[in-house]
Enzyme design. Structure first.
Site, PDB file in Angstrom:
ATOM      1  N   ARG A   1       0.812  -1.278  -0.122  1.00 15.36           N
ATOM      2  CA  ARG A   1       0.065   0.005   0.123  1.00 15.36           C
ATOM      3  C   ARG A   1       1.015   1.323  -0.078  1.00 15.36           C
ATOM      4  O   ARG A   1       0.486   2.280  -0.635  1.00 15.36           O
ATOM      5  CB  ARG A   1      -1.028  -0.020   1.075  1.00 15.36           C
ATOM      6  CG  ARG A   1      -2.124   0.954   1.021  1.00 15.36           C
ATOM      7  CD  ARG A   1      -3.074   1.057   2.369  1.00 15.36           C
ATOM      8  NE  ARG A   1      -2.466   1.054   3.490  1.00 15.36           N
ATOM      9  CZ  ARG A   1      -3.246   0.988   4.646  1.00 15.36           C
ATOM     10  NH1 ARG A   1      -4.482   0.748   4.603  1.00 15.36           N
ATOM     11  NH2 ARG A   1      -2.613   1.066   6.011  1.00 15.36           N
TER      12      ARG A   1
ATOM     13  N   LYS B   1      -2.846   6.789   1.288  1.00  7.57           N
ATOM     14  CA  LYS B   1      -2.634   6.940   2.807  1.00  7.57           C
ATOM     15  C   LYS B   1      -1.723   8.283   2.748  1.00  7.57           C
ATOM     16  O   LYS B   1      -0.599   8.090   2.995  1.00  7.57           O
ATOM     17  CB  LYS B   1      -2.050   5.915   3.679  1.00  7.57           C
ATOM     18  CG  LYS B   1      -2.297   5.870   5.174  1.00  7.57           C
ATOM     19  CD  LYS B   1      -1.987   4.805   5.799  1.00  7.57           C
ATOM     20  CE  LYS B   1      -2.145   4.812   7.210  1.00  7.57           C
ATOM     21  NZ  LYS B   1      -3.277   4.890   7.801  1.00  7.57           N
TER      22      LYS B   1
ATOM     23  N   GLU C   1     -16.223   5.835   4.921  1.00  6.73           N
ATOM     24  CA  GLU C   1     -15.361   5.548   5.996  1.00  6.73           C
ATOM     25  C   GLU C   1     -15.263   6.708   6.789  1.00  6.73           C
ATOM     26  O   GLU C   1     -15.957   7.867   6.738  1.00  6.73           O
ATOM     27  CB  GLU C   1     -13.960   5.299   5.556  1.00  6.73           C
ATOM     28  CG  GLU C   1     -13.212   6.442   4.782  1.00  6.73           C
ATOM     29  CD  GLU C   1     -12.013   6.209   4.268  1.00  6.73           C
ATOM     30  OE1 GLU C   1     -11.206   5.220   4.695  1.00  6.73           O
ATOM     31  OE2 GLU C   1     -11.516   6.802   3.188  1.00  6.73           O
TER      32      GLU C   1
END
Length: 332
Positions: free
Chosen positions: A73, A175, A209
């Site tokens: 990721r 992220k 989210e």
């Protein structure tokens, strides 16, 4: 006890990218970096990071949980931000090296060593608002942490926000610090206005989210969560919880969930809602706030399935249950 993530080990692993190549990684003092005030990251947010943990087992050995997924990721975030391409083997070795350096400092359960790999654009060029940084820095910080719920876990209050969204939809699976900055004001406002703990962003009436966690519902033997797309973060804890739920024989449903369906399900006895993330692992949601009204989820308290799934994950991390999926990397 110091606040979660506010204490750091005195050294970190570091590598830099210049002239189209990565330097050899090295262990340096954690406070040793210097940045030009025109560095790309400071002006155009060319930054991404990861959060993972190392755990101490009863035999004294130290293991990092799902490092391969976090590295994957991290590399993807770097690519999507047009940062220099990460060398997956190098960042993996940097994680291993710095954790090995401080293996004796990894806390006993329920504590752990929080690991924060970070990648930032360092080129001094304020004219590059629409161009990537050609130089960068990658480092791995360590922070020994205790139990996230030192005072005992409590069910959270969640505000359903159908107006805003956590971040730009094409940025969701990265992220990056900017996404967290984007969610901060709505979250603070929800805390002040509704005593909410988090905001569940539901653009166009469908859940995504919160500012820092994925959302799941348990209804009977079914666990339901939004299917992966580019609009939200692909949580490693989310993935782990779904695998454990599948191992327990539960039905996994990854699909769109409307606010209307969520409120209908929440009213049913025995239904649970929960948030998943690296720091807190799995936390029950006891109340949903929608249009100024409180809706109790299930019993309104910490749910038994949330506790069961959280314990099952912790048992693998702490070496109390077999690691049947090869999630642990032994360091020392």
């Amino acid at each position: 006890m110091a606040a979660f993530g506010s204490v750091f080990m005195p050294k970190m692993a570091l590598a830099t990218f210049e002239n189209d190549q990565w330097s050899e990684s090295q262990i340096v003092a954690s406070d040793s970096i210097s940045l030009h005030p025109g560095a790309h990251v400071l002006h155009y947010s060319s930054t991404c990071f990861e959060g993972l943990k190392a755990f101490r087992h009863e035999d004294g050995s130290v293991h990092v949980f799902r490092m391969d997924q976090n590295v994957k990721r991290f590399s993807q975030s770097s690519d999507l931000l047009s940062l220099p391409k990460v060398d997956d083997a190098q960042i993996s070795q940097m994680i291993v090296d710095i954790v090995a350096e401080y293996a004796s400092d990894v806390p006993q359960p329920p504590g752990s060593m929080y690991i924060r790999p970070t990648h930032i654009g360092t080129e001094a060029a304020v004219g590059k608002a629409a161009a990537p940084s050609e130089s960068s820095m990658m480092y791995v910080l360590l922070s020994p942490v205790g139990d996230y719920f030192a005072g005992g876990a409590k069910a959270l209050r969640l505000l359903l926000d159908e107006e805003g969204q956590r971040c730009a939809p094409h940025m969701g699976m990265i992220k990056s610090g900017g996404n967290y900055a984007s969610a901060l004001q709505p979250t603070l406002k929800a805390k002040a206005d509704y005593r909410a703990d988090q905001v569940l962003f539901c653009p166009n009436g469908y859940i995504t989210e919160t500012g820092a966690a994925n959302f799941l519902i348990v209804d009977g033997n079914e666990i339901i969560t939004k299917a992966l797309d580019s609009s939200f973060l692909h949580g490693v804890t989310r993935s782990s919880i779904l695998q454990i739920a599948s191992d327990l024989g539960m039905t996994i449903s990854e699909r769109e969930i409307s606010v209307e369906e969520l409120l209908e399900r929440a009213a049913k006895p025995g239904v649970e809602a929960m948030l998943s993330g690296t720091a807190a692992v799995l936390t029950s949601v006891g109340t949903l706030i929608h249009n100024g009204k409180d809706y109790t989820v299930g019993s309104g308290d910490t749910g038994p399935m949330a506790q069961k799934l959280r314990q099952a994950l912790n048992d693998i991390q702490w070496g109390k249950a077999p690691d049947t999926h090869g999630w642990l990397t032994k360091i020392a």
